[in-house]
Design a protein around this motif. Sequence first.
Motif, PDB file in Angstrom:
ATOM      1  N   GLY A  22       0.812  -1.211   0.000  1.00  0.00           N
ATOM      2  CA  GLY A  22       0.000   0.000   0.000  1.00  0.00           C
ATOM      3  C   GLY A  22       0.839   1.251   0.000  1.00  0.00           C
ATOM      4  N   ALA A  23       0.171   2.363  -0.167  1.00  0.00           N
ATOM      5  CA  ALA A  23       0.843   3.662  -0.182  1.00  0.00           C
ATOM      6  C   ALA A  23       1.281   4.054   1.225  1.00  0.00           C
ATOM      7  CB  ALA A  23      -0.105   4.714  -0.739  1.00  0.00           C
ATOM      8  N   PRO A  24       2.436   4.695   1.349  1.00  0.00           N
ATOM      9  CA  PRO A  24       2.872   5.151   2.673  1.00  0.00           C
ATOM     10  C   PRO A  24       1.832   6.095   3.272  1.00  0.00           C
ATOM     11  CG  PRO A  24       4.638   5.352   1.079  1.00  0.00           C
ATOM     12  CD  PRO A  24       3.410   5.002   0.313  1.00  0.00           C
ATOM     13  N   ASP A  25       1.577   5.939   4.550  1.00  0.00           N
ATOM     14  CA  ASP A  25       0.592   6.784   5.216  1.00  0.00           C
ATOM     15  C   ASP A  25       1.235   8.096   5.674  1.00  0.00           C
ATOM     16  OD1 ASP A  25       2.051   6.133   7.509  1.00  0.00           O
ATOM     17  OD2 ASP A  25       0.481   4.842   8.345  1.00  0.00           O
ATOM     18  N   ALA A  26       0.439   8.928   6.322  1.00  0.00           N
ATOM     19  CA  ALA A  26       0.913  10.232   6.782  1.00  0.00           C
ATOM     20  C   ALA A  26       2.081  10.090   7.758  1.00  0.00           C
ATOM     21  CB  ALA A  26      -0.234  11.009   7.410  1.00  0.00           C
ATOM     22  N   ASP A  27       2.031   9.090   8.629  1.00  0.00           N
ATOM     23  CA  ASP A  27       3.119   8.885   9.590  1.00  0.00           C
ATOM     24  C   ASP A  27       4.436   8.572   8.879  1.00  0.00           C
ATOM     25  OD1 ASP A  27       1.422   9.354  11.733  1.00  0.00           O
ATOM     26  OD2 ASP A  27       1.021   7.221  12.074  1.00  0.00           O
ATOM     27  N   ASP A  50      10.736  26.093  15.703  1.00  0.00           N
ATOM     28  CA  ASP A  50       9.332  26.394  15.967  1.00  0.00           C
ATOM     29  C   ASP A  50       8.439  26.223  14.740  1.00  0.00           C
ATOM     30  OD1 ASP A  50       9.889  26.977  18.612  1.00  0.00           O
ATOM     31  OD2 ASP A  50      10.279  29.093  18.189  1.00  0.00           O
ATOM     32  N   VAL A  51       9.000  25.789  13.615  1.00  0.00           N
ATOM     33  CA  VAL A  51       8.197  25.557  12.422  1.00  0.00           C
ATOM     34  C   VAL A  51       7.464  24.222  12.586  1.00  0.00           C
ATOM     35  CG1 VAL A  51       8.217  25.194   9.917  1.00  0.00           C
ATOM     36  CG2 VAL A  51       9.749  26.890  10.943  1.00  0.00           C
ATOM     37  N   VAL A  52       6.167  24.256  12.422  1.00  0.00           N
ATOM     38  CA  VAL A  52       5.329  23.066  12.559  1.00  0.00           C
ATOM     39  C   VAL A  52       5.269  22.362  11.208  1.00  0.00           C
ATOM     40  CG1 VAL A  52       2.985  22.253  13.048  1.00  0.00           C
ATOM     41  CG2 VAL A  52       3.955  24.150  14.369  1.00  0.00           C
ATOM     42  N   ILE A  53       5.493  21.062  11.214  1.00  0.00           N
ATOM     43  CA  ILE A  53       5.392  20.251   9.994  1.00  0.00           C
ATOM     44  C   ILE A  53       4.124  19.410  10.097  1.00  0.00           C
ATOM     45  CG2 ILE A  53       6.500  18.520   8.520  1.00  0.00           C
ATOM     46  CD1 ILE A  53       8.155  21.097   8.847  1.00  0.00           C
ATOM     47  N   GLU A  54       3.290  19.498   9.065  1.00  0.00           N
ATOM     48  CA  GLU A  54       2.056  18.730   9.034  1.00  0.00           C
ATOM     49  C   GLU A  54       1.947  17.973   7.719  1.00  0.00           C
ATOM     50  OE1 GLU A  54      -0.743  21.662  11.723  1.00  0.00           O
ATOM     51  OE2 GLU A  54      -1.136  21.539   9.593  1.00  0.00           O
ATOM     52  N   ILE A  55       1.227  16.875   7.786  1.00  0.00           N
ATOM     53  CA  ILE A  55       0.927  16.089   6.586  1.00  0.00           C
ATOM     54  C   ILE A  55      -0.590  16.081   6.424  1.00  0.00           C
ATOM     55  CG2 ILE A  55       1.160  13.879   5.396  1.00  0.00           C
ATOM     56  CD1 ILE A  55       3.889  15.097   6.135  1.00  0.00           C
ATOM     57  N   GLU A  56      -1.047  16.484   5.248  1.00  0.00           N
ATOM     58  CA  GLU A  56      -2.473  16.422   4.929  1.00  0.00           C
ATOM     59  C   GLU A  56      -2.623  15.671   3.615  1.00  0.00           C
ATOM     60  OE1 GLU A  56      -4.350  20.258   4.986  1.00  0.00           O
ATOM     61  OE2 GLU A  56      -3.612  20.717   6.997  1.00  0.00           O
ATOM     62  N   GLU A  57      -3.814  15.155   3.377  1.00  0.00           N
ATOM     63  CA  GLU A  57      -4.054  14.407   2.142  1.00  0.00           C
ATOM     64  C   GLU A  57      -3.965  15.318   0.920  1.00  0.00           C
ATOM     65  OE1 GLU A  57      -4.747  10.711   2.065  1.00  0.00           O
ATOM     66  OE2 GLU A  57      -3.573  11.360   3.793  1.00  0.00           O
ATOM     67  N   PHE A  58      -4.698  16.423   0.927  1.00  0.00           N
ATOM     68  CA  PHE A  58      -4.744  17.412  -0.148  1.00  0.00           C
ATOM     69  C   PHE A  58      -4.887  18.791   0.462  1.00  0.00           C
ATOM     70  CE2 PHE A  58      -6.785  13.819  -2.459  1.00  0.00           C
ATOM     71  CZ  PHE A  58      -6.058  13.837  -3.631  1.00  0.00           C
ATOM     72  N   GLY A  93       3.506  37.427  19.209  1.00  0.00           N
ATOM     73  CA  GLY A  93       2.277  36.650  19.089  1.00  0.00           C
ATOM     74  C   GLY A  93       2.141  36.066  17.700  1.00  0.00           C
ATOM     75  N   GLY A  94       0.949  35.714  17.365  1.00  0.00           N
ATOM     76  CA  GLY A  94       0.711  35.140  16.042  1.00  0.00           C
ATOM     77  C   GLY A  94       0.862  33.636  16.053  1.00  0.00           C
ATOM     78  N   MET A  95       0.431  33.053  14.980  1.00  0.00           N
ATOM     79  CA  MET A  95       0.502  31.610  14.828  1.00  0.00           C
ATOM     80  C   MET A  95       1.921  31.191  14.457  1.00  0.00           C
ATOM     81  SD  MET A  95      -2.538  30.697  15.525  1.00  0.00           S
ATOM     82  CE  MET A  95      -2.587  29.005  14.981  1.00  0.00           C
ATOM     83  N   PRO A  96       2.300  29.969  14.824  1.00  0.00           N
ATOM     84  CA  PRO A  96       3.634  29.497  14.416  1.00  0.00           C
ATOM     85  C   PRO A  96       3.677  29.268  12.905  1.00  0.00           C
ATOM     86  CG  PRO A  96       2.410  27.735  15.485  1.00  0.00           C
ATOM     87  CD  PRO A  96       1.582  28.980  15.604  1.00  0.00           C
ATOM     88  N   ASP A  97       4.867  29.399  12.350  1.00  0.00           N
ATOM     89  CA  ASP A  97       5.053  29.091  10.936  1.00  0.00           C
ATOM     90  C   ASP A  97       4.767  27.615  10.729  1.00  0.00           C
ATOM     91  OD1 ASP A  97       6.066  31.657   9.892  1.00  0.00           O
ATOM     92  OD2 ASP A  97       7.654  31.298  11.354  1.00  0.00           O
ATOM     93  N   ARG A  98       4.251  27.310   9.541  1.00  0.00           N
ATOM     94  CA  ARG A  98       3.839  25.933   9.287  1.00  0.00           C
ATOM     95  C   ARG A  98       4.197  25.537   7.859  1.00  0.00           C
ATOM     96  NH1 ARG A  98      -2.436  24.538   9.756  1.00  0.00           N
ATOM     97  NH2 ARG A  98      -2.471  26.098   8.124  1.00  0.00           N
ATOM     98  N   VAL A  99       4.691  24.307   7.738  1.00  0.00           N
ATOM     99  CA  VAL A  99       4.897  23.684   6.435  1.00  0.00           C
ATOM    100  C   VAL A  99       3.957  22.493   6.369  1.00  0.00           C
ATOM    101  CG1 VAL A  99       6.483  22.354   4.995  1.00  0.00           C
ATOM    102  CG2 VAL A  99       7.286  24.429   6.143  1.00  0.00           C
ATOM    103  N   THR A 100       3.148  22.479   5.325  1.00  0.00           N
ATOM    104  CA  THR A 100       2.246  21.362   5.112  1.00  0.00           C
ATOM    105  C   THR A 100       2.693  20.614   3.872  1.00  0.00           C
ATOM    106  OG1 THR A 100       0.424  22.647   6.054  1.00  0.00           O
ATOM    107  CG2 THR A 100      -0.164  20.673   4.791  1.00  0.00           C
ATOM    108  N   LEU A 101       2.842  19.309   4.015  1.00  0.00           N
ATOM    109  CA  LEU A 101       3.136  18.438   2.886  1.00  0.00           C
ATOM    110  C   LEU A 101       1.851  17.701   2.539  1.00  0.00           C
ATOM    111  CD1 LEU A 101       6.551  16.938   4.059  1.00  0.00           C
ATOM    112  CD2 LEU A 101       6.142  18.951   2.631  1.00  0.00           C
ATOM    113  N   TYR A 102       1.518  17.690   1.258  1.00  0.00           N
ATOM    114  CA  TYR A 102       0.272  17.069   0.813  1.00  0.00           C
ATOM    115  C   TYR A 102       0.569  15.672   0.278  1.00  0.00           C
ATOM    116  CZ  TYR A 102      -1.486  21.711   1.607  1.00  0.00           C
ATOM    117  OH  TYR A 102      -1.815  22.901   2.207  1.00  0.00           O
ATOM    118  N   ARG A 103       0.114  14.685   1.039  1.00  0.00           N
ATOM    119  CA  ARG A 103       0.468  13.289   0.814  1.00  0.00           C
ATOM    120  C   ARG A 103       0.080  12.761  -0.568  1.00  0.00           C
ATOM    121  NH1 ARG A 103      -0.971   7.757   1.649  1.00  0.00           N
ATOM    122  NH2 ARG A 103      -3.175   8.268   1.719  1.00  0.00           N
ATOM    123  N   ILE A 104      -1.156  12.910  -0.970  1.00  0.00           N
ATOM    124  CA  ILE A 104      -1.609  12.331  -2.242  1.00  0.00           C
ATOM    125  C   ILE A 104      -0.862  12.956  -3.429  1.00  0.00           C
ATOM    126  CG2 ILE A 104      -3.576  11.927  -3.774  1.00  0.00           C
ATOM    127  CD1 ILE A 104      -3.622  10.231  -1.181  1.00  0.00           C
TER     128      ILE A 104
END
Length: 147
Positions: A22-27, A50-58, A93-104
């Motif tokens: 199967g395809a690798p999951d978000a983890d 402090d940069v947040v890394i997230e994985i989302e589908e799209f 203040g403000g939100m932390p910087d974020r990098v999102t990687l889109y899995r699909i």
Amino acid sequence: MSDKTTQPVKGPAELLPGWTAGAPDADALFAMAETALEQLPDMFKPHITDVVIEIEEFADDETLKSLDIDHPYDLTGLYEGRPLTERSIDQSGGMPDRVTLYRIPILVEWIEGGERLDWLVRHVLIHEIGHHFGFSDDDMHALEDGA
């Protein structure tokens, strides 16, 4: 500069120990991103803690529309935040910087391009981290080559 196309292609078990089908999951993608961050030159590491890394589908429709992107497969990663070159000591203040990687989209590019998945995740991540530093595309290529 290394030529990635001449490197031997690793199979799924070599890229992700314990991965059998199967395809690798978000983890799995997150683990690859963490490995890529660990390989960055030491001089950059204090500035990305402090940069947040997230994985989302799209990317969601709102994000795609704001970037004038028609198809969700066309966006593999996104940096959200204020680049270090645009910050002031007066800001707080403000939100932390974020990098999102889109899995699909990353998986589709991996399948279509034949590049090693860990290299592709690394490439997308470094490109987005480059935006955090306010780097140009040339700067980002140099960073990637040094990681």
